[in-house]
Design a protein around this motif. Structure first.
Motif, PDB file in Angstrom:
ATOM      1  N   TYR A 128       0.836  -1.214   0.000  1.00  0.00           N
ATOM      2  CA  TYR A 128       0.000   0.000   0.000  1.00  0.00           C
ATOM      3  C   TYR A 128       0.869   1.262   0.000  1.00  0.00           C
ATOM      4  O   TYR A 128       0.511   2.271  -0.601  1.00  0.00           O
ATOM      5  CB  TYR A 128      -0.937  -0.001   1.216  1.00  0.00           C
ATOM      6  CG  TYR A 128      -1.834  -1.217   1.247  1.00  0.00           C
ATOM      7  CD1 TYR A 128      -2.896  -1.341   0.354  1.00  0.00           C
ATOM      8  CD2 TYR A 128      -1.609  -2.244   2.157  1.00  0.00           C
ATOM      9  CE1 TYR A 128      -3.712  -2.464   0.370  1.00  0.00           C
ATOM     10  CE2 TYR A 128      -2.418  -3.361   2.186  1.00  0.00           C
ATOM     11  CZ  TYR A 128      -3.467  -3.473   1.292  1.00  0.00           C
ATOM     12  OH  TYR A 128      -4.277  -4.579   1.305  1.00  0.00           O
ATOM     13  N   CYS A 140      -4.460   3.546   7.464  1.00  0.00           N
ATOM     14  CA  CYS A 140      -3.570   2.424   7.135  1.00  0.00           C
ATOM     15  C   CYS A 140      -4.384   1.339   6.441  1.00  0.00           C
ATOM     16  O   CYS A 140      -5.237   0.708   7.062  1.00  0.00           O
ATOM     17  CB  CYS A 140      -2.933   1.864   8.409  1.00  0.00           C
ATOM     18  SG  CYS A 140      -2.022   0.331   8.116  1.00  0.00           S
ATOM     19  N   SER A 141      -4.105   1.116   5.157  1.00  0.00           N
ATOM     20  CA  SER A 141      -4.863   0.107   4.394  1.00  0.00           C
ATOM     21  C   SER A 141      -4.505  -1.313   4.812  1.00  0.00           C
ATOM     22  O   SER A 141      -5.283  -2.241   4.586  1.00  0.00           O
ATOM     23  CB  SER A 141      -4.584   0.265   2.895  1.00  0.00           C
ATOM     24  OG  SER A 141      -5.023   1.516   2.440  1.00  0.00           O
ATOM     25  N   HIS A 147      -1.368   3.059  13.777  1.00  0.00           N
ATOM     26  CA  HIS A 147      -1.230   3.894  12.577  1.00  0.00           C
ATOM     27  C   HIS A 147      -0.401   3.233  11.486  1.00  0.00           C
ATOM     28  O   HIS A 147      -0.465   3.644  10.327  1.00  0.00           O
ATOM     29  CB  HIS A 147      -0.595   5.238  12.948  1.00  0.00           C
ATOM     30  CG  HIS A 147      -1.368   5.966  13.999  1.00  0.00           C
ATOM     31  ND1 HIS A 147      -2.505   6.684  13.708  1.00  0.00           N
ATOM     32  CD2 HIS A 147      -1.198   6.055  15.344  1.00  0.00           C
ATOM     33  CE1 HIS A 147      -2.993   7.204  14.811  1.00  0.00           C
ATOM     34  NE2 HIS A 147      -2.220   6.838  15.823  1.00  0.00           N
ATOM     35  N   ALA A 177       3.940  -1.582   9.134  1.00  0.00           N
ATOM     36  CA  ALA A 177       4.868  -1.948   8.057  1.00  0.00           C
ATOM     37  C   ALA A 177       6.141  -2.583   8.595  1.00  0.00           C
ATOM     38  O   ALA A 177       6.697  -2.135   9.596  1.00  0.00           O
ATOM     39  CB  ALA A 177       5.222  -0.712   7.237  1.00  0.00           C
TER      40      ALA A 177
END
Ligand SMILES: Cc1cc2nc3c(=O)[nH]c(=O)nc-3n(C[C@H](O)[C@H](O)[C@H](O)COP(=O)(O)OP(=O)(O)OC[C@H]3O[C@@H](n4cnc5c(N)ncnc54)[C@H](O)[C@@H]3O)c2cc1C
Ligand code: SF4
Length: 330
Positions: free
Chosen positions: A125, A142-143, A160, A163
């Motif tokens: 993303y 946040c996808s 948030h 990753a």
């Protein structure tokens, strides 16, 4: 790609001055930056090429002995040159292995040490400008949290951003207490590796403590005698040219089957290179056997938080760490 101007740096001071201008990015090997510019994720209007600095100061692109017995890796040294350096291979095998297990030969010939530790996440993303991503566009959401998150982190996440931090080298460097040497507008600074990358918290767009204009001139690895017995183990979906699902950088000092010293860091599972002092505490003073290694792995992953698709990483990381400790103590 949007238009940008390209200049070359004559010396570190002029690079720092140029780097403080808004919307400027340095380029070294370009293997991260140019990809992200093509995708529209990075949109600098000024690009400053650091490569000419090596012609003026060869130490920026070289490996050198430090007076204390450690090694200095030039910020512009290529991954392949560092990986094959005889001193790196002898004193810090895990550093050489972490480099050789990363990317491909062609990428390693272009890519630099500083660029490597500053590479951005491979979260799909983040690299897709058509989706919401707090790291790329703060405040958009946040996808990944309710999306595809099989490759994402289980340690150090926030509401948030989840990753995964991608560099292999950085995992070995944090285990070794390396120090990032930086030249900035207020002069030189030395940043301990553990403080260099920051957790996402409420501001995932901020990934390091670097300030605008900072140039990484070198990364210094202190002497760690028992790192001669060290290993970087990387587990991934395919045997080459893939990022880690889980990895472990370990060094052990074993005397009369008792562990006197230990360094442990994990990759592929954290939002930053993940040093595990918890695992080290579970190892030191204990016998070097399977029970100790399993206890260390449990300690390392005790605070892990899975998402919908990446729970398997917790067990995978434990097994990776146990295997690495077993191999290095054999
Ligand atoms: C197909 C592919 C597979 C890969 N697989 C792996 C892998 O398995 N493991 C792994 O660890 N990595 C992997 N990588 C990432 C690769 O290692 C990095 O792209 C590379 O190390 C970045 O170095 P660079 O010199 O090309 O950086 P650049 O792209 O030139 O720069 C990256 C960033 O660092 C900044 N920068 C560069 N040098 C300095 C400096 N001296 N001071 C301050 N800022 C600086 C730039 O401004 C930019 O923001 C892969 C990359 C590709 C393309
Ligand atoms: S995990 Fe981080 S990088 Fe990925 S979409 Fe969420 S905010 Fe963006």
């Amino acid at each position: 790609m949007i238009p940008f101007d390209y200049t070359t740096a004559d010396n570190v001071e002029s690079a720092v001055r140029a780097g403080t201008v808004a919307s400027t990015r340095y380029v070294a090997g370009g293997t991260t930056l140019i990809d992200l510019m093509k995708l529209g994720v990075e949109r600098p209007t000024h690009v400053v090429d650091l490569n000419p600095l090596v012609r003026r100061d060869a130490s920026l692109g070289a490996v050198a002995d430090l007076p204390n017995g450690g090694l200095r890796l030039g910020g512009l040294a290529h991954m392949s040159d560092v990986a094959w350096d005889a001193r790196v291979r002898e004193r810090y095998p895990m550093v050489s292995q972490s480099l050789l297990l990363a990317a491909s030969g062609q990428v390693r010939n272009m890519a630099t040490i500083a660029g490597n530790i500053l590479q951005r996440t491979r979260c799909p993303y983040f690299r897709d400008t058509g989706t919401a991503c707090n790291k790329r566009e703060p405040g958009t959401g946040c996808s990944a949290i309710h999306g595809i998150n099989r490759g994402h982190a289980v340690l150090g996440t926030s509401e948030h951003c989840i990753a995964t931090y991608p560099s292999d080298l950085a995992v070995a460097l944090t285990a070794l207490d390396a120090v990032v040497q930086v030249r900035g507008s207020s002069g030189p600074r030395a940043i301990p590796f553990a403080e260099f990358h920051v957790l996402p918290g409420a501001h995932p767009e901020r990934e390091t403590v670097l300030r605008p204009g900072d140039v990484i001139t070198s990364i210094d690895i202190p002497p760690v005698t028992f790192a001669r017995r060290s290993l970087y183990l990387k587990v991934r979906d395919r045997a080459s040219f893939a990022f880690a699902l889980a990895s472990a950088a370990v060094a052990l000092d074993v005397q009369s089957n008792t562990i006197r010293g230990a360094r442990v860091a994990l990759g592929g599972v954290g939002t930053k290179p993940w040093r595990s002092h918890e695992a080290e505490r579970a190892l030191i003073g204990r016998p070097a056997n399977a029970a100790t290694f399993h206890a260390a792995a449990d300690a390392a992953l005790a605070s892990a938080r899975p998402q919908s698709q990446n729970g398997f990483k917790i067990e995978l990381a434990k097994r990776t760490l146990v295997r690495a400790l077993t191999e290095v103590s054999a």
